[in-house]
Enzyme design. Structure first.
Site, PDB file in Angstrom:
ATOM      1  N   TYR A 154       0.832  -1.205   0.000  1.00  0.00           N
ATOM      2  CA  TYR A 154       0.000   0.000   0.000  1.00  0.00           C
ATOM      3  C   TYR A 154       0.869   1.257   0.000  1.00  0.00           C
ATOM      4  O   TYR A 154       0.608   2.207  -0.741  1.00  0.00           O
ATOM      5  CB  TYR A 154      -0.914  -0.018   1.223  1.00  0.00           C
ATOM      6  CG  TYR A 154      -1.944   1.095   1.243  1.00  0.00           C
ATOM      7  CD1 TYR A 154      -3.148   0.953   0.576  1.00  0.00           C
ATOM      8  CD2 TYR A 154      -1.722   2.266   1.949  1.00  0.00           C
ATOM      9  CE1 TYR A 154      -4.105   1.961   0.596  1.00  0.00           C
ATOM     10  CE2 TYR A 154      -2.665   3.281   1.984  1.00  0.00           C
ATOM     11  CZ  TYR A 154      -3.858   3.122   1.304  1.00  0.00           C
ATOM     12  OH  TYR A 154      -4.794   4.135   1.330  1.00  0.00           O
ATOM     13  N   THR A 189     -14.743   4.534   6.194  1.00  0.00           N
ATOM     14  CA  THR A 189     -15.250   3.977   4.949  1.00  0.00           C
ATOM     15  C   THR A 189     -15.358   2.466   5.105  1.00  0.00           C
ATOM     16  O   THR A 189     -15.006   1.908   6.151  1.00  0.00           O
ATOM     17  CB  THR A 189     -14.326   4.274   3.747  1.00  0.00           C
ATOM     18  OG1 THR A 189     -13.124   3.512   3.872  1.00  0.00           O
ATOM     19  CG2 THR A 189     -13.987   5.764   3.670  1.00  0.00           C
TER      20      THR A 189
END
Length: 250
Positions: A154, A189
């Site tokens: 990431y 989220t």
């Protein structure tokens, strides 16, 4: 502010992407909601239409060139061109340290977080160049600014987004195209990491997470994306904007 402009939002079916799509549509844009999740994308389109806006969903894996071509063709055919690209779609890694990253994790994260925004940016550029203007907003991360906010895959993918953002900004500024990025901190989220708390990666990162601050809402990130795409940011180009309640300053 975006009256009758054509906007592509990736990851528009949920989270930051959905919030951004709603904000663009609420300011008059005609929005292509691109997402791999048909249920989420079609729900976002219905919500936009219920509020009086205009939107269409395109479903598919955005790291697939054929899907990218379909997204761009839809914007051009239905809305007359492309004025804004908001690259929001992304996935998290499992905070995995380099020695433990599998080929599958690496390839999935890089493909979705970096290759897809590159493919989409490349595909929209001819249309923006033909108009002599356009705005691209990428989604970086605190992991793009430091080595202590995520795992290897990431972190690398989001550092790559910064490089893509700055390269686009330099190479196309004379043609009226601006490219910027937001660098969200922790945000509420549906994105999941598959985190294994016992792994070396999470253990190594834990001491650095104390300064993270409060978790933001998707709307707060979306507001920054819409601002960077707007004429209010007409002289902002090549910027990576932390939206993190000061985490980058710690």
């Amino acid at each position: 502010m975006f009256d009758n402009l054509s906007v592509i939002v990736t990851g528009g079916g949920a989270g930051i992407g959905r919030a951004a799509g709603l904000k663009f549509a609420g300011q008059g844009a005609r929005v292509v909601i691109a997402d791999i999740d048909a249920t989420g994308a079609e729900s976002a389109v219905r919500e936009i239409e219920a509020a009086g806006g205009v939107a269409v969903a395109v479903i598919g894996d955005l790291s697939d060139q054929q899907v990218v071509d379909r997204v761009v063709a839809t914007a051009v055919e239905q809305f007359g061109g492309i004025d804004v690209l908001a690259n929001v779609a992304g996935v998290m890694d499992a905070m995995t340290a380099t020695a433990d990253v599998t080929d599958a994790e690496w390839e999935r994260v890089i493909r979705i977080n970096l290759t897809a925004p590159f493919l989409l940016s490349r595909a929209v550029l001819p249309h923006m160049l033909a108009k002599g203007k356009g705005a691209i907003v990428n989604t970086a991360s605190q992991a793009a600014l430091r080595g202590s906010a995520a795992g290897t895959a990431y972190t690398v993918s989001k550092h790559g987004i910064v490089g893509l953002t700055k390269s686009l900004a330099v190479m196309y500024r004379a043609q009226g195209i601006r490219t910027n990025a937001v660098a969200p901190g922790a945000t509420r989220t549906a994105i999941t990491s598959g985190l294994t708390i016992e792994g070396h990666g999470p253990g190594a990162l834990r001491p650095y997470m104390a300064g993270m601050g409060r978790v933001s809402e998707a709307d707060e990130q979306a507001a920054a994306i819409v601002f960077l795409a707007s004429d209010a940011a007409s002289n902002i180009n090549g910027v990576v904007l932390p939206v993190d309640n000061g985490w980058a300053a710690v």
